[in-house]
Scaffold this motif. Structure first.
Motif, PDB file in Angstrom:
ATOM      1  N   ARG A  12      19.390  -5.031  13.211  1.00  0.00           N
ATOM      2  CA  ARG A  12      20.011  -4.421  14.385  1.00  0.00           C
ATOM      3  C   ARG A  12      20.204  -5.438  15.515  1.00  0.00           C
ATOM      4  NH1 ARG A  12      21.327   0.017  12.253  1.00  0.00           N
ATOM      5  NH2 ARG A  12      19.803   1.499  11.534  1.00  0.00           N
ATOM      6  N   GLY A  13      20.123  -6.708  15.164  1.00  0.00           N
ATOM      7  CA  GLY A  13      20.286  -7.769  16.145  1.00  0.00           C
ATOM      8  C   GLY A  13      21.745  -7.965  16.526  1.00  0.00           C
ATOM      9  N   ALA A  14      21.945  -8.923  17.393  1.00  0.00           N
ATOM     10  CA  ALA A  14      23.295  -9.224  17.860  1.00  0.00           C
ATOM     11  C   ALA A  14      24.079  -9.988  16.792  1.00  0.00           C
ATOM     12  CB  ALA A  14      23.214 -10.069  19.129  1.00  0.00           C
ATOM     13  N   LEU A  32      23.597   5.157   5.365  1.00  0.00           N
ATOM     14  CA  LEU A  32      22.834   4.224   4.538  1.00  0.00           C
ATOM     15  C   LEU A  32      23.367   2.805   4.727  1.00  0.00           C
ATOM     16  CD1 LEU A  32      20.577   4.055   2.451  1.00  0.00           C
ATOM     17  CD2 LEU A  32      22.290   4.406   0.678  1.00  0.00           C
ATOM     18  N   GLY A  33      24.666   2.653   4.768  1.00  0.00           N
ATOM     19  CA  GLY A  33      25.256   1.343   5.015  1.00  0.00           C
ATOM     20  C   GLY A  33      24.941   0.837   6.407  1.00  0.00           C
ATOM     21  N   ALA A  34      24.896   1.725   7.383  1.00  0.00           N
ATOM     22  CA  ALA A  34      24.591   1.331   8.757  1.00  0.00           C
ATOM     23  C   ALA A  34      23.133   0.935   8.910  1.00  0.00           C
ATOM     24  CB  ALA A  34      24.918   2.473   9.716  1.00  0.00           C
ATOM     25  N   ALA A  35      22.277   1.396   7.999  1.00  0.00           N
ATOM     26  CA  ALA A  35      20.858   1.052   8.081  1.00  0.00           C
ATOM     27  C   ALA A  35      20.646  -0.445   7.917  1.00  0.00           C
ATOM     28  CB  ALA A  35      20.065   1.817   7.019  1.00  0.00           C
ATOM     29  N   HIS A  36      21.582  -1.137   7.281  1.00  0.00           N
ATOM     30  CA  HIS A  36      21.469  -2.578   7.101  1.00  0.00           C
ATOM     31  C   HIS A  36      21.927  -3.328   8.345  1.00  0.00           C
ATOM     32  CE1 HIS A  36      20.397  -2.083   2.973  1.00  0.00           C
ATOM     33  NE2 HIS A  36      21.462  -1.344   2.772  1.00  0.00           N
ATOM     34  N   LEU A  44      31.205 -21.158  10.690  1.00  0.00           N
ATOM     35  CA  LEU A  44      29.782 -21.314  10.408  1.00  0.00           C
ATOM     36  C   LEU A  44      29.578 -22.081   9.113  1.00  0.00           C
ATOM     37  CD1 LEU A  44      28.588 -17.744  11.364  1.00  0.00           C
ATOM     38  CD2 LEU A  44      28.230 -19.849  12.646  1.00  0.00           C
ATOM     39  N   PRO A  45      28.536 -22.870   9.051  1.00  0.00           N
ATOM     40  CA  PRO A  45      28.250 -23.611   7.811  1.00  0.00           C
ATOM     41  C   PRO A  45      27.950 -22.670   6.650  1.00  0.00           C
ATOM     42  CG  PRO A  45      26.979 -24.465   9.663  1.00  0.00           C
ATOM     43  CD  PRO A  45      27.621 -23.196  10.125  1.00  0.00           C
ATOM     44  N   PRO A  46      28.103 -23.137   5.426  1.00  0.00           N
ATOM     45  CA  PRO A  46      27.794 -22.311   4.256  1.00  0.00           C
ATOM     46  C   PRO A  46      26.335 -21.842   4.298  1.00  0.00           C
ATOM     47  CG  PRO A  46      28.918 -24.321   3.595  1.00  0.00           C
ATOM     48  CD  PRO A  46      28.617 -24.457   5.054  1.00  0.00           C
ATOM     49  N   GLY A  47      26.114 -20.620   3.910  1.00  0.00           N
ATOM     50  CA  GLY A  47      24.766 -20.059   3.886  1.00  0.00           C
ATOM     51  C   GLY A  47      24.360 -19.370   5.177  1.00  0.00           C
ATOM     52  N   TRP A  48      25.122 -19.549   6.231  1.00  0.00           N
ATOM     53  CA  TRP A  48      24.817 -18.879   7.487  1.00  0.00           C
ATOM     54  C   TRP A  48      25.390 -17.481   7.434  1.00  0.00           C
ATOM     55  CZ3 TRP A  48      24.649 -21.867  12.630  1.00  0.00           C
ATOM     56  CH2 TRP A  48      23.935 -23.046  12.474  1.00  0.00           C
ATOM     57  N   GLY A  49      24.786 -16.567   8.186  1.00  0.00           N
ATOM     58  CA  GLY A  49      25.234 -15.181   8.202  1.00  0.00           C
ATOM     59  C   GLY A  49      25.801 -14.788   9.548  1.00  0.00           C
ATOM     60  N   ARG A  50      25.783 -13.509   9.809  1.00  0.00           N
ATOM     61  CA  ARG A  50      26.346 -12.970  11.042  1.00  0.00           C
ATOM     62  C   ARG A  50      25.305 -12.778  12.141  1.00  0.00           C
ATOM     63  NH1 ARG A  50      30.062  -7.998   9.801  1.00  0.00           N
ATOM     64  NH2 ARG A  50      30.493  -8.412  11.970  1.00  0.00           N
ATOM     65  N   CYS A  51      24.031 -13.020  11.862  1.00  0.00           N
ATOM     66  CA  CYS A  51      22.951 -12.770  12.807  1.00  0.00           C
ATOM     67  C   CYS A  51      22.904 -13.866  13.879  1.00  0.00           C
ATOM     68  CB  CYS A  51      21.617 -12.687  12.076  1.00  0.00           C
ATOM     69  SG  CYS A  51      20.209 -12.419  13.177  1.00  0.00           S
ATOM     70  N   LEU A  52      23.090 -13.484  15.131  1.00  0.00           N
ATOM     71  CA  LEU A  52      23.063 -14.439  16.227  1.00  0.00           C
ATOM     72  C   LEU A  52      21.686 -15.078  16.372  1.00  0.00           C
ATOM     73  CD1 LEU A  52      24.367 -15.774  18.691  1.00  0.00           C
ATOM     74  CD2 LEU A  52      23.681 -13.781  20.019  1.00  0.00           C
ATOM     75  N   LEU A  53      20.619 -14.305  16.210  1.00  0.00           N
ATOM     76  CA  LEU A  53      19.270 -14.847  16.371  1.00  0.00           C
ATOM     77  C   LEU A  53      18.977 -15.935  15.344  1.00  0.00           C
ATOM     78  CD1 LEU A  53      17.446 -11.480  17.044  1.00  0.00           C
ATOM     79  CD2 LEU A  53      18.070 -13.222  18.728  1.00  0.00           C
ATOM     80  N   CYS A  54      19.285 -15.670  14.083  1.00  0.00           N
ATOM     81  CA  CYS A  54      19.045 -16.671  13.033  1.00  0.00           C
ATOM     82  C   CYS A  54      19.954 -17.880  13.196  1.00  0.00           C
ATOM     83  CB  CYS A  54      19.224 -16.045  11.652  1.00  0.00           C
ATOM     84  SG  CYS A  54      17.938 -14.858  11.223  1.00  0.00           S
ATOM     85  N   CYS A  73      21.338  -9.073   8.232  1.00  0.00           N
ATOM     86  CA  CYS A  73      20.130  -9.895   8.228  1.00  0.00           C
ATOM     87  C   CYS A  73      18.907  -9.024   7.944  1.00  0.00           C
ATOM     88  CB  CYS A  73      19.981 -10.576   9.581  1.00  0.00           C
ATOM     89  SG  CYS A  73      18.464 -11.522   9.783  1.00  0.00           S
ATOM     90  N   SER A  74      18.072  -9.463   7.020  1.00  0.00           N
ATOM     91  CA  SER A  74      16.872  -8.683   6.708  1.00  0.00           C
ATOM     92  C   SER A  74      15.829  -8.782   7.816  1.00  0.00           C
ATOM     93  CB  SER A  74      16.277  -9.142   5.378  1.00  0.00           C
ATOM     94  OG  SER A  74      15.907 -10.506   5.461  1.00  0.00           O
ATOM     95  N   LEU A  75      15.850  -9.859   8.584  1.00  0.00           N
ATOM     96  CA  LEU A  75      14.898 -10.017   9.690  1.00  0.00           C
ATOM     97  C   LEU A  75      15.345  -9.289  10.951  1.00  0.00           C
ATOM     98  CD1 LEU A  75      14.106 -13.829   9.351  1.00  0.00           C
ATOM     99  CD2 LEU A  75      12.679 -11.907   8.635  1.00  0.00           C
TER     100      LEU A  75
END
Length: 102
Positions: free
Chosen positions: A63-65, A49-53, A77-87, A58-60
């Motif tokens: 399974r991205g990079a 279940l945790g891996a499903a995220h 990274l600036p505040p508000g940025w996440g771990r998603c390379l695409l975003c 990233c919700s978009l």
């Protein structure tokens, strides 16, 4: 995908609860093995279940990079940025365009 894992988690927890409530004060090896099996199923379902995220969170692009610069001391990274390379790449490009249009 998360729905199947959640159903499996509920099922495994219900099974473990049923077994635990029906245990005698000195359970047999078979009873304890059944309880352990149900708890392992619950743990595996929780991990799935945790891996499903996804690693990106990233919700978009779950399974991205993962952004290789995430958490780097030299390029935080600036505040508000996440771990998603695409975003993050889109954010970096948008920032570069704004800086270039000035």
């Amino acid at each position: 995908m998360g729905y199947a894992e959640l159903r499996e988690l509920h099922s495994a927890l219900h099974t473990a609860t049923d077994i635990a409530y029906n245990l005698e004060p000195t359970p047999s090896a078979e009873e304890t093995e059944q309880l352990l099996d149900a708890l392992r199923r619950a743990m595996d379902a929780t991990r799935a279940l945790g891996a499903a995220h996804g690693a990106t969170g990233c919700s978009l692009h779950p399974r991205g990079a993962v952004d290789p610069l995430y958490g780097d001391k030299h390029d935080p990274l600036p505040p508000g940025w996440g771990r998603c390379l695409l975003c993050n790449d889109s954010r970096r490009r948008a920032g570069a365009q704004r800086r270039g249009s000035r």
